[in-house]
Scaffold this active site. Structure first.
Site, PDB file in Angstrom:
ATOM      1  N   TYR A   1      -2.853  -1.112  10.381  1.00 20.07           N
ATOM      2  CA  TYR A   1      -2.748  -1.298   8.926  1.00 20.07           C
ATOM      3  C   TYR A   1      -1.398  -0.791   8.400  1.00 20.07           C
ATOM      4  O   TYR A   1      -0.697  -1.487   7.660  1.00 20.07           O
ATOM      5  CB  TYR A   1      -3.901  -0.554   8.240  1.00 20.07           C
ATOM      6  CG  TYR A   1      -3.966  -0.764   6.748  1.00 20.07           C
ATOM      7  CD1 TYR A   1      -4.596  -1.887   6.217  1.00 20.07           C
ATOM      8  CD2 TYR A   1      -3.405   0.156   5.870  1.00 20.07           C
ATOM      9  CE1 TYR A   1      -4.659  -2.085   4.849  1.00 20.07           C
ATOM     10  CE2 TYR A   1      -3.478  -0.033   4.497  1.00 20.07           C
ATOM     11  CZ  TYR A   1      -4.104  -1.150   3.989  1.00 20.07           C
ATOM     12  OH  TYR A   1      -4.168  -1.346   2.634  1.00 20.07           O
TER      13      TYR A   1
ATOM     14  N   SER B   1       0.866  -1.180   0.000  1.00 20.13           N
ATOM     15  CA  SER B   1       0.000   0.000   0.000  1.00 20.13           C
ATOM     16  C   SER B   1       0.901   1.228   0.000  1.00 20.13           C
ATOM     17  O   SER B   1       2.061   1.148   0.428  1.00 20.13           O
ATOM     18  CB  SER B   1      -0.843   0.018   1.284  1.00 20.13           C
ATOM     19  OG  SER B   1      -1.405   1.307   1.504  1.00 20.13           O
TER      20      SER B   1
HETATM   21  C1  BGC Z   1      -6.200   1.468   1.832  1.00 22.66           C
HETATM   22  C2  BGC Z   1      -7.357   2.277   1.306  1.00 22.66           C
HETATM   23  C3  BGC Z   1      -6.913   3.689   1.009  1.00 22.66           C
HETATM   24  C4  BGC Z   1      -5.632   3.735   0.192  1.00 22.66           C
HETATM   25  C5  BGC Z   1      -5.074   5.126   0.040  1.00 22.66           C
HETATM   26  C6  BGC Z   1      -5.049   1.563   0.861  1.00 22.66           C
HETATM   27  O1  BGC Z   1      -3.998   0.766   1.258  1.00 22.66           O
HETATM   28  O2  BGC Z   1      -6.605   0.114   2.020  1.00 22.66           O
HETATM   29  O3  BGC Z   1      -8.420   2.286   2.240  1.00 22.66           O
HETATM   30  O4  BGC Z   1      -7.928   4.367   0.283  1.00 22.66           O
HETATM   31  O5  BGC Z   1      -4.654   2.926   0.792  1.00 22.66           O
HETATM   32  O6  BGC Z   1      -5.040   5.826   1.261  1.00 22.66           O
END
Ligand code: BGC
Length: 268
Positions: free
Chosen positions: A166, A153
């Site tokens: 996360y 991410s």
């Molecule tokens: C998240 C999303 C988010 C994106 C950008 C991703 O890794 O799961 O919820 O919109 O990152 O912030």
């Protein structure tokens, strides 16, 4: 013309929806035999839909239930797929989720749940994949003995208030990916990550579901559009194919520029 992933067996975790489903469809178009992994019985129907669509378009796919955070289930999935298809050539370590909370209110369960799926799940699947790649070696279908793509991410580098579990999981994915890429590059195994930005999927539905939310979100995206799962699926095809044979241990950001400090578009 030979397709880019012809006859390669690809396990895609968390493929019953979102980015995983997008990757499964794009990889099947390039000739891969796709295992559409889903986590729990309730997701079975969605996974079967992804399979049906792939098959209707002339591709090959099979749904497979496995909770990636459960060591026994992961071992069984790899053994089952190897038994049925002979080997595994590609792992897309995609399964992931969010359980957001302000830091002081985040429960240990919320912390553990996210780390277990997003980081431990990637470890468990990568370990089984690497074992199979080492056993088999290069098999003529690809220059590599095997490829792993970790779905990371932008939050492997962008801190994210209210999402400590996360962000920590994705930061962990980054160094796990680089470390195992270093360890197994000499054995012709390629391991990379894709770092998606805001891609329209169920995970971030509330970030783009209304015009007001969408306008806020677009402020963070220099390209001024929300990504689609195909954007990630196509990047995954490239990274898994021999076109990317010299790419190893890197994160490919597919984010419309989200990591370019959009707040500095103006005068700082
Ligand atoms: C998240 C999303 C988010 C994106 C950008 C991703 O890794 O799961 O919820 O919109 O990152 O912030």
């Amino acid at each position: 013309m030979k397709r880019k992933l012809q006859d390669q067996v690809a396990i895609i975790t968390g493929a019953s929806s979102g980015i995983g489903a997008g990757c499964a469809k794009e990889m099947a178009k390039e000739g891969a035999n796709v295992i559409v992994n889903y986590p729990v019985a309730q997701a079975r129907e969605m996974a079967e839909k992804v399979v049906e669509e792939i098959v209707a378009n002339g591709g090959r796919a099979m749904a497979y239930k496995c909770d990636v955070s459960n060591e026994e289930e992961v071992k069984e999935m790899f053994a089952g797929v190897i038994n049925e298809f002979g080997t595994v050539d590609i792992l897309i370590n995609n399964a992931g989720l969010q359980k957001d909370a302000p830091f002081t209110e985040m429960t240990l369960d919320q912390w553990n749940y996210v780390l277990n799926v997003n980081l431990t799940g990637q470890f468990l699947c990568a370990r089984e994949a690497v074992k199979e790649f080492l056993r088999r070696g290069v098999n003529g279908k690809s220059k590599s003995a095997g490829k792993i793509i970790c779905m990371s991410s932008v939050h492997e580098v962008i801190p994210w208030a209210g999402h400590a579990n996360y962000a920590a999981s994705k930061g962990g994915v980054m160094l796990m990916m680089k470390t195992i890429a270093q360890e197994f590059a000499p054995r012709k195994i390629r391991i990379n990550s894709i770092a998606p930005g805001a891609i329209a999927t169920p995970i971030n539905h509330d970030a783009w579901d209304t015009q007001a939310h969408l306008q806020e979100l677009l402020k963070l995206i220099p390209q001024k559009r929300v990504g689609q799962v195909e954007d990630i699926g196509k990047a995954a095809v490239w990274l898994a194919s021999d076109d990317a044979d010299y790419v190893n241990g890197t994160t490919l950001f597919v984010d419309g520029g989200m990591t370019l400090y959009p707040g500095f578009e103006d005068n700082g």
